[in-house]
Every structure is written in C-alpha cells, then in structure tokens.
Design an enzyme around this catalytic site. Structure first.
Site, PDB file in Angstrom:
ATOM      1  N   TYR A 365       0.942  -1.194   0.085  1.00 41.28           N
ATOM      2  CA  TYR A 365       0.023   0.170  -0.005  1.00 41.28           C
ATOM      3  C   TYR A 365       0.963   1.130  -0.144  1.00 41.28           C
ATOM      4  O   TYR A 365       1.856   1.263   0.810  1.00 41.28           O
ATOM      5  CB  TYR A 365      -0.916  -0.014   1.260  1.00 41.28           C
ATOM      6  CG  TYR A 365      -1.922   1.329   1.240  1.00 41.28           C
ATOM      7  CD1 TYR A 365      -2.937   0.989   0.322  1.00 41.28           C
ATOM      8  CD2 TYR A 365      -1.694   2.184   2.183  1.00 41.28           C
ATOM      9  CE1 TYR A 365      -3.867   2.277   0.588  1.00 41.28           C
ATOM     10  CE2 TYR A 365      -2.488   3.232   2.034  1.00 41.28           C
ATOM     11  CZ  TYR A 365      -3.736   3.235   1.217  1.00 41.28           C
ATOM     12  OH  TYR A 365      -4.338   4.301   1.415  1.00 41.28           O
ATOM     13  N   CYS A 366       0.526   2.253  -0.924  1.00 38.22           N
ATOM     14  CA  CYS A 366       1.385   3.492  -1.091  1.00 38.22           C
ATOM     15  C   CYS A 366       2.700   3.139  -1.211  1.00 38.22           C
ATOM     16  O   CYS A 366       3.281   2.398  -2.039  1.00 38.22           O
ATOM     17  CB  CYS A 366       1.146   4.099   0.359  1.00 38.22           C
ATOM     18  SG  CYS A 366       1.437   5.933  -0.023  1.00 38.22           S
ATOM     19  N   LEU A 367       3.860   3.780  -0.249  1.00 39.30           N
ATOM     20  CA  LEU A 367       5.251   3.439  -0.430  1.00 39.30           C
ATOM     21  C   LEU A 367       5.539   2.092  -0.188  1.00 39.30           C
ATOM     22  O   LEU A 367       6.580   1.692  -0.539  1.00 39.30           O
ATOM     23  CB  LEU A 367       5.855   4.554   0.388  1.00 39.30           C
ATOM     24  CG  LEU A 367       6.057   5.925  -0.179  1.00 39.30           C
ATOM     25  CD1 LEU A 367       6.860   6.747   0.933  1.00 39.30           C
ATOM     26  CD2 LEU A 367       6.968   5.793  -1.474  1.00 39.30           C
ATOM     27  N   GLY A 369       3.932  -0.373  -1.140  1.00 39.74           N
ATOM     28  CA  GLY A 369       3.837  -0.976  -2.545  1.00 39.74           C
ATOM     29  C   GLY A 369       4.958  -0.930  -3.422  1.00 39.74           C
ATOM     30  O   GLY A 369       5.456  -1.797  -4.112  1.00 39.74           O
TER      31      GLY A 369
END
Length: 443
Positions: A365-367, A369
């Site tokens: 998720y987000c960074l 990822g």
C-alpha cells in the site's frame, strides 16, 4: 608523495628517560605549493635553519567546517519554510519573470485577457444590479465547492466570488505557457501562485463570506468565540506535539485495529503481526501486507466494517502485516535497502518458518507497494520464487509523472531535505506533513 628527511642532531636528541624520537615525515612540495591549508613553502636547504614563518599565515582558520554551518542554518530555516527550499522557489520565479519580461507577445496576451475579463465583470455588475437572477459570468472549476451556497448569488458576495474566479483564470494565464521557462519551473510557478491566491479567496475571510455572516447572526456572534477557542486549542496542540482534537477517542484494538492478532517477529525496523483465519477451511497460501512507513499498520484495518484484514481472515486467509517502527536518531544510517532487507525480506523469512515455506501473496500500500515492487524485482533477479502474486494499492513504480509531489523533488530540494534530516536523523511529522497539505485541492 611522502619523503623522509634525514635526521639531524635535534631529531636524535632524547628526553630524560624517554626513547629516541623517530625521523619526521614531510610532504614533498608540489610545483605550485604556496603554503595554503597550513603548508609553508620549503625554503632552500642552506637557509632552512634560519627560516621563519611568514606573518601572512598567522590568521586563524575557521574553527568549524563550513558544511556544518550550512547544515545548522538549513535545519533552522526548514522550521519556517515547511521544509521547502527557498532557493527552489526563488529560481523558479526568477526563471518565470525573466522569460516573461522578454516575451512581449505573451505580455500582450495577458493584457488582452485582463481587459476582457474586466469588461465581463463590469457587464455582470450592471446586469446583476438590474436582474438578481442574472447568470454568472464565470463558473467555478469542477470540484470547487466554495461558492455553491445561495448566499454567493446575492450582492455584494456575488461580485466577490466572480472577481476571484476571474482573477484565478488570469493568474493561470500569466504563469503558464511562458516560452523558455524550464519544465520544472513551469510547474512550480502556477502551483505556488495558486496557493497564494487561495489565501485571499473571499471564502477564507469572515467579512466576505455570506455563510459565516449568516451563522454569526443566528448564533449572535458565538461562532467567532468558538472559532477563537478552536484556534487557540489547535495552536497549543501543535506546539505541544499533541494529536488533533478527538483523536484520543479512538483506541487501538477497540475503535481501530480491532482484528485480533499477535506479534511473531521483531527487529530494529518492524514488527510482524499474524492474523489467523476465522473459517473452518483455510487457504494454504498466506497474505503479506506491506504498508507505508509513514502510516500505521492498521491503515487497512480501521474498523470491523472497513477492514481488509478482517475480510481476508473471514475468507480463510492467514494474514501477516508489517508494523513499521517510528524512526529515531539511532536509525539515521538506515537507508531504503535496509527497509527492504529488514522489512519485506525479513517478513518473508518469518512467514516461511510459520507456514512451512508456502508461497506468499504480497500486497503493498502506497510507499509500501513501491518497496514491495523493489523487493520483488530483486527476488526475480536472484531467481527466488517465494511470492505467489504481488498486488499494489495506490502505489507507484514509475515516478516520471508522480503528480504535484514532484514539485518538491529536485537537486536543490533534496540537498535542503538532507540538511533538514541531518539535525535529528529522520524527517519528522510536521516537516513532511505540510507539503502533503499543500497538495490537497481546494474545495
């Protein structure tokens, strides 16, 4: 090159009870050695015994390194500049101003647009005075909800809103499509200009906002009292580093992160939490969730009704979630590869020990990822096959067009952030939070 000078009588002299002094080492003078940095020109051998140090070298050197001064100044400045490099903004606006001043054609277009917009405003002013239902001369941009209230259609608030929207278009015209401006500066200037213009929006001031004035009448002015109290409370909380009002009502394990789990692994960067399935039939392959390190682990387990973790365990999956440690000065030397090794890879090692080497479905998720994509690429390079699948949520792997956050990424800004982080070893919450707030669109 280093040469050894033949020892003379003074060199061979020893102190009482001491050992003989070794021969001294001297750097051989270069062809242009002039004595800077403490090196004194070597006199000829015949006059070396009587040579004296020139008074020109008696001036004291800077007691500390200049680089250290830069670190201290930039770290202090960043407290007042929202961690944005002043040089970045100065260079961007200098680039814009110099090219605009040398573009008479563009200046003529801006002047023509200004005259036409002034004419539209004057016509609208006259027509609205005769017909209160006169349609506006300009509509807000899609998503801009500031002027949707009916009060903005009455005099004089309709003129405030229409004037601001026309000025918004004129500022955009004046700061975009300037020939010769670099691509980076061409994105920074309109963004900053829009931020400054929004400060003076009529919706931000009580005497020009009909909604605030209407509420003041109905509450007999108590809305200003409550606003002053809220402002004071916000300032005190900000200075004390306390969370926003109401945050203390949420308790971890009750209101958020209510899905039961247990910590099965821990190192200096993270803890790994395991959530067991709640079904009789269990999926063999587990799921690993990698959140961003600027978020809490329960970003995907906010409430029982809004929880990806609970949905997965109710579907028969064994779920593992990385909980990142809040960094401190002791982690100042840890880089992105450390997060890959001690985060994703260490989590996979622990999951393999628990689940018997089963392949893992990883979700970033987000960074988190972005970090997961880097780890997956490194595993593919090394022919590791521990991942069954990779899912990215709101994550980027190509930052060529990363949106308005790229406005804060250039050589000047990176150097400034490095000096900012030098002070405490990490980028603390207030300094990364403010650039994110600037990217929130006005509504």
């Amino acid at each position: 090159m280093v040469t050894t000078r033949s020892p003379d009588r003074d060199d061979l002299r020893t102190a009482k009870g001491g050992a003989r002094s070794p021969p001294r080492l001297e750097a051989a003078p270069g062809p242009h050695q002039d004595g800077e940095d403490g090196a004194v020109p070597n006199p000829p051998a015949r006059s070396r015994a009587t040579a004296r140090r020139s008074p020109a070298y008696s001036f004291p050197y800077l007691p500390i390194r200049g680089e250290l001064i830069d670190h201290l100044v930039h770290a202090w400045q960043s407290r007042f500049t929202l961690s944005v490099s002043p040089a970045t903004l100065a260079l961007a606006f200098a680039d814009w101003a110099m090219h605009l001043s040398n573009a008479p054609g563009k200046q003529a277009e801006i002047a023509d647009k200004a005259i036409r917009k002034l004419n539209r405003l004057l016509v609208y002013t006259a027509m609205s005075a005769l017909d209160p239902d006169c349609p506006p001369c300009i509509e807000p941009l899609p998503g801009d909800q500031r002027f949707r209230d009916e009060g903005w259609q009455t005099f004089p608030f309709n003129l405030y809103a229409q004037s601001f929207l026309l000025m918004q278009q004129l500022v955009h015209k004046s700061t975009t499509d300037i020939p010769g401006v670099s691509r980076t500066h061409a994105r920074i200037v309109p963004f900053v200009a829009r931020q400054w213009l929004d400060v003076f929006a009529p919706s931000n001031h009580p005497m020009t906002n009909p909604e605030i004035l209407r509420l003041a009448v109905t509450s007999q002015g108590m809305n200003f009292v409550r606003g002053a109290e809220n402002w004071t409370q916000d300032v005190l909380r900000y200075l004390a580093g306390r969370p926003a009002p109401g945050a203390e009502q949420y308790q971890i394990g009750r209101d958020v992160a209510a899905t039961p789990g247990q910590i099965i692994a821990r190192n200096e960067l993270m803890e790994l939490i395991q959530y067991g399935p709640t079904t009789a039939t269990v999926v063999a392959e587990p799921v690993l969730i990698v959140p961003a390190w600027i978020m809490k682990y329960y970003i995907l387990d906010l409430s029982p009704e809004n929880s990806l973790v609970r949905h997965l365990v109710n579907s028969g999956f064994t779920v593992f979630v990385i909980s990142w440690r809040n960094p401190g000065p002791e982690l100042r030397d840890y880089g992105l590869d450390a997060y890959r090794r001690l985060g994703v890879m260490a989590a996979l090692e622990a999951i393999g020990a628990v689940c018997g080497g089963k392949r893992v479905h990883a979700c970033g998720y987000c960074l988190g990822g972005t970090l997961l994509a880097m780890a997956a690429a490194a595993m593919a390079r090394d022919n590791e096959e521990r991942l069954a699948s990779v899912t990215l949520l709101a994550a980027q792997t190509d930052f060529t067009e990363a949106g308005e956050l790229m406005l804060f990424i250039n050589e000047s800004q990176i150097a400034y952030l490095e000096d900012t982080m030098w002070e405490c070893g990490y980028l603390d919450t207030p300094r990364w939070r403010e650039p994110f707030r600037c990217c929130v669109p006005t509504t």
